[in-house]
Design a protein around this motif. Structure first.
Motif, short mmCIF file in Angstrom:
data_model
loop_
_atom_site.label_atom_id
_atom_site.label_comp_id
_atom_site.label_asym_id
_atom_site.label_seq_id
_atom_site.Cartn_x
_atom_site.Cartn_y
_atom_site.Cartn_z
N THR A 123 0.83 -1.32 -0.16
CA THR A 123 -0.12 0.06 -0.02
C THR A 123 0.99 1.39 -0.08
O THR A 123 0.69 2.27 -0.81
N PHE A 124 1.83 1.26 0.81
CA PHE A 124 2.91 2.61 0.77
C PHE A 124 3.48 2.50 -0.32
O PHE A 124 3.61 3.67 -0.99
N LYS A 125 3.73 1.49 -1.27
CA LYS A 125 4.65 1.68 -2.43
C LYS A 125 3.58 2.41 -3.47
O LYS A 125 4.28 3.06 -4.22
N LYS A 126 2.20 2.23 -3.40
CA LYS A 126 1.36 2.71 -4.29
C LYS A 126 1.12 4.06 -4.04
O LYS A 126 0.50 4.85 -4.98
N LEU A 127 1.34 4.74 -2.91
CA LEU A 127 1.16 6.06 -2.63
C LEU A 127 1.96 6.96 -3.57
O LEU A 127 3.27 6.77 -3.99
#
Length: 77
Positions: A25-29
């Motif tokens: 999820t963090f990577k997609k931010l």
């Protein structure tokens, strides 16, 4: 400014999947976006892992610190 774009409720995932989901999820931010992490305990080990992998690329802000629920705003720099 509220830049939280997604919420991850870690209590909904099995223990072996929690960190994987959080890091995906963090990577997609996008830069300046944030995620809200909801957990049933203080995610200190996760913070250390973030510091190891993403040093200088995130901020960590407690919005609620227990005792039953922890909410952490994790922003991507």
């Amino acid at each position: 400014m509220n830049n939280i774009t997604v919420t991850v409720n870690a209590t909904e995932y099995p223990p072996q999947s929690k960190h994987k989901v959080i890091f995906q999820t963090f990577k997609k931010l996008q830069p300046s976006e944030a995620m809200l992490l909801v957990n049933d305990h203080d995610p200190i080990p996760l913070r250390f892992q973030f510091e190891s992998i993403h040093s200088g690329a995130f901020t960590w802000e407690y919005l609620e610190q227990g005792p039953d629920i922890f909410r952490v705003k994790i922003s991507k720099l």
